[in-house]
Design a protein around this motif. Structure first.
Motif, PDB file in Angstrom:
ATOM      1  N   VAL A  20     -30.363  13.284 -12.298  1.00 30.99           N
ATOM      2  CA  VAL A  20     -31.562  12.482 -12.002  1.00 30.99           C
ATOM      3  C   VAL A  20     -31.679  11.328 -12.990  1.00 30.99           C
ATOM      4  CG1 VAL A  20     -34.085  12.516 -12.193  1.00 30.99           C
ATOM      5  CG2 VAL A  20     -32.930  14.227 -10.830  1.00 30.99           C
ATOM      6  N   ARG A  21     -31.449  11.626 -14.272  1.00 34.86           N
ATOM      7  CA  ARG A  21     -31.562  10.568 -15.281  1.00 34.86           C
ATOM      8  C   ARG A  21     -30.509   9.490 -15.033  1.00 34.86           C
ATOM      9  NH1 ARG A  21     -33.081  12.165 -21.218  1.00 34.86           N
ATOM     10  NH2 ARG A  21     -34.190  10.224 -20.983  1.00 34.86           N
ATOM     11  N   TRP A  22     -29.319   9.912 -14.632  1.00 33.06           N
ATOM     12  CA  TRP A  22     -28.257   8.947 -14.344  1.00 33.06           C
ATOM     13  C   TRP A  22     -28.633   8.094 -13.134  1.00 33.06           C
ATOM     14  CZ3 TRP A  22     -24.439   6.251 -16.044  1.00 33.06           C
ATOM     15  CH2 TRP A  22     -23.512   5.677 -15.175  1.00 33.06           C
ATOM     16  N   GLN A  23     -29.181   8.738 -12.086  1.00 37.21           N
ATOM     17  CA  GLN A  23     -29.580   7.980 -10.890  1.00 37.21           C
ATOM     18  C   GLN A  23     -30.705   6.994 -11.209  1.00 37.21           C
ATOM     19  OE1 GLN A  23     -30.293  11.321  -8.407  1.00 37.21           O
ATOM     20  NE2 GLN A  23     -28.263  11.268  -7.466  1.00 37.21           N
ATOM     21  N   LEU A  24     -31.643   7.443 -12.045  1.00 34.47           N
ATOM     22  CA  LEU A  24     -32.734   6.544 -12.451  1.00 34.47           C
ATOM     23  C   LEU A  24     -32.161   5.329 -13.172  1.00 34.47           C
ATOM     24  CD1 LEU A  24     -35.376   9.098 -13.800  1.00 34.47           C
ATOM     25  CD2 LEU A  24     -35.623   7.624 -11.801  1.00 34.47           C
ATOM     26  N   PHE A  25     -31.174   5.583 -14.026  1.00 31.52           N
ATOM     27  CA  PHE A  25     -30.547   4.494 -14.774  1.00 31.52           C
ATOM     28  C   PHE A  25     -29.840   3.539 -13.814  1.00 31.52           C
ATOM     29  CE2 PHE A  25     -26.425   3.111 -16.556  1.00 31.52           C
ATOM     30  CZ  PHE A  25     -26.893   2.175 -17.456  1.00 31.52           C
ATOM     31  N   LEU A  32     -33.296  -7.633 -12.161  1.00 31.46           N
ATOM     32  CA  LEU A  32     -32.875  -8.447 -13.303  1.00 31.46           C
ATOM     33  C   LEU A  32     -33.407  -7.826 -14.591  1.00 31.46           C
ATOM     34  CD1 LEU A  32     -31.649 -11.073 -14.459  1.00 31.46           C
ATOM     35  CD2 LEU A  32     -33.881 -12.130 -14.145  1.00 31.46           C
ATOM     36  N   ARG A  33     -34.663  -7.363 -14.504  1.00 34.20           N
ATOM     37  CA  ARG A  33     -35.284  -6.765 -15.681  1.00 34.20           C
ATOM     38  C   ARG A  33     -34.502  -5.529 -16.132  1.00 34.20           C
ATOM     39  NH1 ARG A  33     -39.920  -3.325 -15.929  1.00 34.20           N
ATOM     40  NH2 ARG A  33     -40.326  -3.129 -18.127  1.00 34.20           N
ATOM     41  N   GLY A  34     -34.060  -4.746 -15.159  1.00 28.41           N
ATOM     42  CA  GLY A  34     -33.292  -3.554 -15.478  1.00 28.41           C
ATOM     43  C   GLY A  34     -31.971  -3.911 -16.146  1.00 28.41           C
ATOM     44  N   ARG A  35     -31.354  -4.991 -15.670  1.00 22.29           N
ATOM     45  CA  ARG A  35     -30.077  -5.397 -16.265  1.00 22.29           C
ATOM     46  C   ARG A  35     -30.288  -5.924 -17.684  1.00 22.29           C
ATOM     47  NH1 ARG A  35     -29.168  -6.758 -10.738  1.00 22.29           N
ATOM     48  NH2 ARG A  35     -29.851  -8.903 -10.987  1.00 22.29           N
ATOM     49  N   MET A  36     -31.423  -6.639 -17.863  1.00 27.75           N
ATOM     50  CA  MET A  36     -31.732  -7.122 -19.223  1.00 27.75           C
ATOM     51  C   MET A  36     -31.975  -5.942 -20.163  1.00 27.75           C
ATOM     52  SD  MET A  36     -34.100 -10.453 -18.700  1.00 27.75           S
ATOM     53  CE  MET A  36     -34.559 -10.527 -20.415  1.00 27.75           C
ATOM     54  N   GLU A  37     -32.610  -4.914 -19.619  1.00 23.24           N
ATOM     55  CA  GLU A  37     -32.848  -3.701 -20.403  1.00 23.24           C
ATOM     56  C   GLU A  37     -31.533  -3.114 -20.870  1.00 23.24           C
ATOM     57  OE1 GLU A  37     -36.020  -1.383 -20.921  1.00 23.24           O
ATOM     58  OE2 GLU A  37     -36.149  -3.497 -21.367  1.00 23.24           O
TER      59      GLU A  37
END
Lengths: 555, 274
Positions: A20-25, A32-37
């Motif tokens: 689940v944690r991997w899928q959330l990631f 874009l925000r996720g990629r910046m994270e």
């Protein structure tokens, strides 16, 4: 009726949580925000990796040195800093620490052992545990290189140290969370803190009394402390390895047993908390507050300040009420004084010092405490909508400018920083000595410069990279990776610039020059702050959808 | 678009390739109790978010009380009250503190805000535990508090996104009394809801959105007449489109199902639940 599902095993449940944690990631990378994270996370990880590898090499070298010279007991000198780092880093550097919230796992058919294991394993995936484990690996490698037959003993001892540390960190977090969640226990802790501050007055005379009689030599200091520290986990581990090195295997095994007992005792205390959480404990203040009803029909008018619009005063009041109800945040605010206290107890390696870290430059206690106070405000200043939850929508539906809301939050955070400065100044004066007027003024003017810089960047990041946080839960007040990374960069530049200016002023005996430089910087910084604040409305409306989506999402 | 409380022209919102709201032209007259209906994902919440300033339209124009929302957002916001999806509550305040806060955000003097907060808490039966934090309120209590905050400044228009969702009969009764008294005082109410029985009882006018497009708009009688006329003109192709029992009026649920295409009969069973 269909057949019942077979009770899943611990391994399957751990794997499911990992999946689940991997899928959330993976899903987070869609934006874009996720990629910046991710990019920020990589940079932060690289920073920690450098510290981890450097520390690994250093601890390896140090362990090799002491063991090859037949002083295995001195491994305690390496293990104690690791122990302190492991336990203190998550508390003093909350910006880098985030606990995995497992409360919503309770609806699944999770056995207590699975729950406890998930809490311990996933709760340990934070920088302090990673770095400290690497350093312990370095110690083990150093021992193995110096004396290969000693390696099995060292490996067992260090594994036990790691287990004790992991369990202790989890136990401290869970109990502190429990104590801070309720007003009554918070008040008791407050009284202890008050007594703690008062006790500072005794530290100075005690340190000078014993500091003078003791030789500054590290060996003699260690001789004095060794008998006491041997009874505690890092010292016990070192003793076990030393006994094995001396061929006293029975004593070594017995000492390892003591370490095991420490682990078991700590786990017992942790188990109490985990069982309460497993049975759906609610740490809310509701029952205590509900008891004190009886003011039906009376609603006190909100706060007001001369010259401040009602909406700004209302948001300021809301911010202060939120903070006053957040035990974890209040706890964080006392950390600058605590850090000064730790410095006071840390032996100095300098021969001209009075026996403690900062001993020779005690005038710097206030600037250092002030800089740390600024650092711990990061969670609030750089993510100033984070605690609003769904309430953030009101700023967009009510007839107020977003910049008024941000101004109110900045006022609240500035007030908190001002109170922190007073607390740090009192703490520094009691622990060391009152700062000289010149240093005090230079520090305050330095803060006057650093504050608008932090507020300006913080306001921009609060809108562009928000993250929902929970003020009520210990260890879950971390901003986004992008924010942590950017804020860390800003702090390095600002605090570095301030430190260089202050040190230059001090070395030329003209601290007042630093004050003037800081005031000039401050004037520029406040102008930039007001320009950015004026133009932030457009940016806020441009980001409102992401802001609302992030803050209203379920935890 | 004059003399309408709420009017939209070509209102459109796209999320990438998806058009969530497509060229919607709404018109709500002052004093109407207006129900905005649609299946899940039809675009109701997106529309209400655009009408209340929580979301920017991709295209189109919104007028509230004759004012262009984009150009006069603060002036418009002073005259509307909103209970958005998620309710916009601040969990770590007490109910009284929250209402005080809401009142002052809408420009009320602090004494007036406090007095109205006390009155609203009493009316909504939330005054028993004044120190309880909002986060510890039940769902129904939170709905009542959210509505109280939306009306504290006496708005001319009230936007409510699913106000009856998850609310018990007692709380629902309190909400209905409050809403009806607002209508009696001349306010306009725009609500979305899945509870069609309540909408049928409360709303004088309705609009139905389906796959982002407005497919029906008018009074309940107008919608009923339209559906009956269509049913009479076309032969039914399944049970859902069967004509009503002669002499009996179509319920809102029947009207809704006919307009949005009806329900798929569930003839399939889940293998592990059989």
């Amino acid at each position: 009726m269909a057949e019942l599902t077979v009770a899943p095993g611990v391994r399957e449940q751990l794997a499911a949580v990992a999946r689940v944690r991997w899928q959330l990631f993976v899903n987070s990378l869609r934006t874009l925000r996720g990629r910046m994270e991710l990019v920020s996370h990589i940079f932060i990880t690289l920073g920690f990796a450098a510290g981890g590898i450097g520390g690994l090499a250093a601890s390896c070298g140090a362990a090799y040195y002491v063991v090859s010279r037949g002083k295995a007991e001195w491994l305690a000198i390496i293990l104690w800093p690791i122990f302190f780092f492991w336990q203190l880093f998550p508390v003093v550097a909350t910006a880098f620490t985030e606990n995995f919230d497992t409360s919503n796992l309770l609806r699944f058919p999770l056995s207590y052992s699975s729950f406890a294991l998930i809490r311990i394993v996933y709760g340990s995936l934070e920088p302090a545990t990673m770095l400290s484990s690497l350093w312990l690996l370095g110690v083990a490698s150093g021992v193995a290189m110096a004396s290969p037959p000693l390696f099995p003993w060292a490996a067992i001892a260090l594994l036990l140290v790691a287990a004790v540390n992991i369990l202790l960190a989890r136990m401290i977090f869970s109990w502190v969370e429990r104590w801070l969640a309720q007003r009554r226990t918070r008040e008791i802790l407050g009284v202890f803190f008050l007594l703690f501050i008062i006790s500072f007055q005794l530290i100075g005379p005690l340190m000078s009394r014993y500091g003078r009689s003791a030789h500054p030599d590290l060996r003699q200091f260690a001789d004095r402390v060794l008998p006491i520290q041997r009874l505690l986990p890092p010292g016990t581990a070192a003793s076990a390895i030393a006994s094995a090195a001396d061929g006293d295997y029975a004593i070594a095994a017995g000492t390892l047993g003591i370490l095991g007992i420490y682990g078991a005792a700590i786990f017992w205390f942790l188990d109490l908390r985990l069982r309460a959480q497993f049975h759906g404990e609610n740490l809310s203040e509701a029952p205590a507050l509900a008891e004190s009803s009886g003011q039906r029909g009376i609603v006190r008018a909100g706060w007001s300040f001369p010259g401040i619009p009602g909406s700004v005063a209302a948001i300021f009041e809301k911010e202060m009420r939120y903070l006053s109800r957040s035990g974890p945040m209040l706890f964080t605010l006392i950390m600058p004084v605590f850090i000064l206290f730790i410095f006071r107890l840390t032996p100095s390696t300098s021969h001209r010092g009075s026996g403690s870290f900062l001993g020779g430059s005690s005038d710097l206690a206030f600037p250092i405490g002030a800089a740390y106070a600024l650092l711990i405000l990061t969670n609030m200043v750089y993510n100033n909508f984070g605690s609003e939850g769904a309430g953030v929508q009101m700023y967009f539906t009510a007839p107020v400018l977003i910049r008024s809301a941000i101004l109110a939050k900045n006022l609240a955070h500035s007030t908190i920083l001002a109170l922190e400065m007073v607390l740090v100044w009192i703490g520094a004066s009691l622990i060391y000595k009152p700062s000289a007027l010149g240093t005090t003024l230079a520090t305050l003017s330095g803060i006057l410069f650093a504050l608008p810089v932090n507020l300006t960047v913080g306001n921009l990041l609060s809108i562009s990279s928000p993250k929902k946080i929970d003020y009520g839960t210990f260890g879950r007040q971390r901003a986004s990776n992008t924010t942590v990374f950017a804020s860390f960069g800003v702090q390095i530049v600002v605090v570095g610039l301030a430190a260089v200016t202050l040190m230059a002023g001090r070395s030329f005996d003209r601290v007042w020059l630093a004050t003037i430089v800081f005031l000039v910087f401050a004037a520029v910084a406040w102008v930039v702050y007001s320009v950015v604040l004026k133009s932030i409305e457009h940016m806020a409306f441009g980001h409102r959808e992401e802001l609302i989506a992030e803050l209203t999402r379920a935890s | 678009m004059n003399s309408a409380a709420i009017a939209t022209q070509g209102l459109t919102r796209r999320f990438g390739a998806l058009t969530a709201v497509d060229d919607v032209n709404l018109r709500v007259a002052p004093g109407q109790f207006f129900g905005f209906l649609g299946p899940n994902g039809a675009g109701k919440s997106t529309t209400i978010k655009m009408l209340t300033g929580l979301l920017a339209p991709t295209a189109g124009r919104i007028e509230i009380l004759g004012l262009d929302l984009a150009a006069n957002s603060l002036e418009v916001k002073r005259q509307i009250g909103v209970v958005p999806e998620g309710m916009a509550l601040f969990g770590r305040l007490t109910g009284a503190e929250y209402l005080n806060f809401a009142g002052r955000m809408y420009g009320l003097d602090r004494e007036i805000a406090a007095n109205r907060a006390a009155e609203l808490l009493d009316f909504m039966q939330l005054a028993d535990q004044p120190k309880k934090l909002v986060t510890d309120y039940s769902h129904g209590m939170q709905k009542k508090l959210a509505l109280a905050a939306a009306v504290i400044h006496g708005p001319k228009i009230l936007f409510l996104d699913e106000p009856f969702e998850g609310v018990d009969a007692i709380a629902s009764g309190t909400l209905k009394v409050m809403l009806q008294s607002m209508i009696a005082r001349g306010a306009t109410i725009f609500l979305t809801s899945h509870v069609l029985e309540i909408v049928e009882r409360l709303c004088s006018h309705l609009a139905i959105i389906h796959r982002g497009r407005l497919v029906a708009q008018g009074s309940l009688e107008e919608l009923r007449a339209g559906v009956e006329a269509q049913a009479a003109a076309a032969l039914p192709d399944d049970g859902v489109h069967a004509p009503a029992v002669p002499g009996e009026k179509l319920t809102l649920e029947e009207i809704f199902l006919r307009i949005v295409g009806g329900a798929r009969p569930v003839d399939q069973e889940l293998s592990w639940l059989s």
